[in-house]
Structures are given as structure tokens and as C-alpha cells.
Design a protein around this motif. Structure first.
Motif, PDB file in Angstrom:
ATOM      1  N   SER A  87       0.810  -1.218   0.000  1.00  0.00           N
ATOM      2  CA  SER A  87       0.000   0.000   0.000  1.00  0.00           C
ATOM      3  C   SER A  87       0.843   1.268   0.000  1.00  0.00           C
ATOM      4  N   GLU A 135      -4.099 -10.327   2.602  1.00  0.00           N
ATOM      5  CA  GLU A 135      -3.633  -8.996   2.963  1.00  0.00           C
ATOM      6  C   GLU A 135      -3.040  -9.055   4.365  1.00  0.00           C
ATOM      7  N   ASN A 187       0.203   0.203   6.632  1.00  0.00           N
ATOM      8  CA  ASN A 187       1.124  -0.367   5.654  1.00  0.00           C
ATOM      9  C   ASN A 187       0.743  -1.827   5.448  1.00  0.00           C
ATOM     10  N   ARG A 205      -7.561  -1.923  -9.735  1.00  0.00           N
ATOM     11  CA  ARG A 205      -6.122  -1.707  -9.874  1.00  0.00           C
ATOM     12  C   ARG A 205      -5.720  -1.845 -11.335  1.00  0.00           C
TER      13      ARG A 205
END
Length: 356
Positions: free
Chosen positions: A142, A166, A254, A305
Motif C-alpha cells: 500500500s 492482505e 502499511n 487496480r
């Protein structure tokens, strides 16, 4: 009220029943594994696991057992069943203690055999050759953005994405020395980038040296007080090194996204939203990318994305990696891909998987 001794006797009897039931569950898992092997199906099916965990959470809610407890317990029970069915290890970017290792443990649990690899290319090669059942690879952070090596390997191999993980990342400064003795800082290039602001303000004179992995950096720093590593606290704990500073990443939030890659796709998830990844090649001409994205916009398909990479075949030609919300088998997606196929030079499906 029963005494402590009586309550403990009850627990022992309950535990005996649990072990007996676990053994019965393992026998059922072995039968499922044998059938999957005959039918050429994946052992690891994250959507099936999620469906099971949600059912168990509903039962637990009525018994006032916290959801987190149920997930933690059954995550390991499921891991034991998967390990029983899986004849080959899961390859990850090692050595032990890397964030990829932690992502592998989060996805597969403690029972599955995890095998560290030195490079991303080794992971993809081992899965392609059948030496590993699955591979775990980082794909984006990220703060620092895409992991170029993973994108290149996805474009060039026939492996498919079957899951994503994640993982919140806390970067730590690890060394046997002190800030005053540190002359060089080692870590994975993306980790050095994630911590660039802290390093600039706190160790401006230190040399920044890329390493194969964060855990490898810790190994290199183990016996040299002039060397520090940026890695996880888990990597420091494994090698019994002190953490000089915690949370040195540029941003408080993060997160690194990892992918599970394998040889065969899983069936569509019926209980969750799916994400699909593709890579396309378009002609180097004005408006080419805009025309390629139009089929998604026209059908209300959300692109989450887009990333460009050199094609590695011809100079100044680029591939575009696209993630969008929806399953490969959805009617709108099929229609969009059909239109896209007439616009782009090539379209490659990299995988559809639960968007969790």
C-alpha cells in the motif's frame, strides 16, 4: 458447584471425545483428498473454508463463543486436514521470518509444510514443475506499490491466482548494535523504500543495501553491530536479535497483498465477492488503453487496480495488469472480455478468487 478436581476430570473426558472426533474428521478429510487427487481438483479451496467458518460462527454465536476463538481453533483443524491431503509443500519467499512466511502461515496454518525459496522465479518454477503444491508471492504494498518480479512471472507462466492475503506490515530496525554503531542498513528493496523517510531522518549517513529478503537481511546483521536490518519482529525473534525501533515504515497503515498461485483454478465462490486479474497487451497508439478500459466502464464493472510493465519482448511496449471486481464466469464480465478481445492484441486471464 463442582470442585476444581471434578471440573478437570470433566475436561479430560471432553478432550478424549474431541480427539476421537478429530480422528474421525481426519479420516473424512483423507477420503476427500483421495477423490480430489483422482479428479485433479485443488486441495486448497479458500472459499470452501470461508463457508465452513461462517457456518461455525453462527453456531458459536448461540453458544456465546467469540468468533475470533472459533476461527483460530478451526483454522488449525482445517490446516491439519489440508496437510493430510497435500503431498507437496507450499513454496514461499524465504528464509523463515519473512512477511511472505507470515502470509503463508496466515493462509495455510501451522500444519502444512512450508518450503522457503530464495527468489520469486524459484517459487513459480517449483509450482509449475509440480515440486510444490502452491506458491505464496507478494504482489503489491500500500506504500511502495507493485512487486515487479511477481507481475512479470504472472505474465510469463501458466500458473493461476487462486487466493489473496492482505497482511498488515510493521517494519522494525533490528541490530546487535545501537543507532550510533550502525553504518549500513540491509533489507528487501521494497522494505527500504517503505522506511525511506525514517531512515533519512534517523540514519542519514548509513548505506542502504538491498538484500534477497528481509529475513536474509537479519541473518547478515546477526553478528555485525555496524549492520542493521529492516524486517519483522518475528524475524528478530527467530534469530534472537534485539529490535532497536518498531514501526519505522513511512505510513502507519502499511499493508502488503500476497497471492496464492497454483496450477488449477478453483470453482467460483458462491458466498463471497470475487476479484479477477488479467493482463492485456494493446497496440502502441493514441487512445488504445482508453478503448481497452471502455468495456468495463460501459458495464459498470469496477476496476480496482491497473499497473503497467515493460513487455520484456520489445522495447517501449507495455503490458497492463488489471484487477476488477467480478468473477470470470459472470455474464457482464464475459461480455466485457469478449469486446476487449477485439480491441487488445492479447488478453490473459490470471485468475478469479475471493475478494477477502
Amino acid at each position: 458447584m463442582k470442585s476444581i478436581s471434578e471440573a478437570r476430570q470433566d475436561i479430560e473426558k471432553i478432550d478424549e471425545k474431541i480427539v476421537t472426533l478429530l480422528a474421525e474428521r481426519q479420516r473424512c478429510a483423507a477420503t476427500i483428498g483421495a477423490n480430489k487427487a483422482l479428479e485433479g481438483k485443488n486441495v486448497f479451496v479458500p472459499e470452501r473454508e470461508e463457508e465452513l467458518l461462517r457456518k461455525l460462527e453462527k453456531i458459536a454465536a448461540g453458544l456465546k463463543i467469540p468468533h475470533a476463538n472459533i476461527r483460530a481453533i478451526f483454522r488449525e483443524i482445517i490446516s491439519a486436514s489440508v496437510a493430510l491431503q497435500m503431498q507437496r509443500p507450499v513454496a514461499y519467499l524465504g528464509p523463515a521470518g519473512t512477511f511472505t512466511h507470515q502470509a503463508a502461515r496466515k493462509s495455510f496454518g501451522a500444519s502444512v509444510i512450508l518450503q522457503p525459496k530464495r527468489t520469486l522465479a524459484e517459487i513459480f518454477e517449483d509450482v509449475e514443475r509440480g515440486n510444490a503444491a502452491y506458491g505464496i508471492v507478494p504482489v503489491e504494498n500500500s506504500t511502495a506499490g507493485a512487486v515487479a518480479g511477481t507481475l512479470d512471472m504472472l505474465a510469463e507462466t501458466d500458473l493461476t491466482i487462486i487466493a489473496q492475503i492482505e497482511l498488515p506490515i510493521e517494519q522494525c530496525l533490528i541490530s546487535s548494535g545501537t543507532r550510533d554503531t550502525i553504518k549500513r542498513v540491509l533489507s528487501k528493496d521494497i522494505a527500504l523504500e517503505q522506511c525511506s523517510e525514517w531512515l533519512m531522518h534517523n540514519l542519514p549517513k548509513a548505506d542502504l543495501v538491498p538484500a534477497d529478503s528481509t529475513a536474509a537481511a537479519v541473518e547478515a546483521a546477526a553478528n555485525d553491530p555496524a549492520t542493521a536490518a529492516i524486517a519483522s519482529s518475528v524475524a528478530a525473534e527467530i534469530r534472537d536479535l534485539p529490535v532497536i525501533e518498531r514501526g519505522i515504515q513511512n505510513r502507519g497503515i502499511n499493508i502488503t497483498r500476497f497471492l496464492v498461485v497454483g496450477k488449477y483454478p478453483n470453482p467460483p465462490c458462491t458466498i463471497c465477492e470475487e476479484k479477477t486479474s488479467i493482463v492485456i497487451f494493446v497496440k502502441n497508439e493514441p487512445g488504445a488503453l482508453l478503448r481497452a478500459l471502455a468495456p468495463f466502464a460501459d458495464r459498470g464493472i469496477s476496476i480496482s487496480r491497473i499497473e503497467s510493465r515493460p513487455s520484456r519482448s520489445n522495447a517501449w511496449e507495455y503490458l497492463f495488469f488489471i484487477d476488477f471486481i467480478g468473477s470470470w464466469g459472470d455474464e457482464k464480465v464475459r461480455s466485457a472480455i469478449a469486446e476487449l478481445s477485439h480491441i487488445a492484441v492479447s488478453v490473459k486471464h490470471l485468475g478469479s478468487y475471493p475478494n477477502t
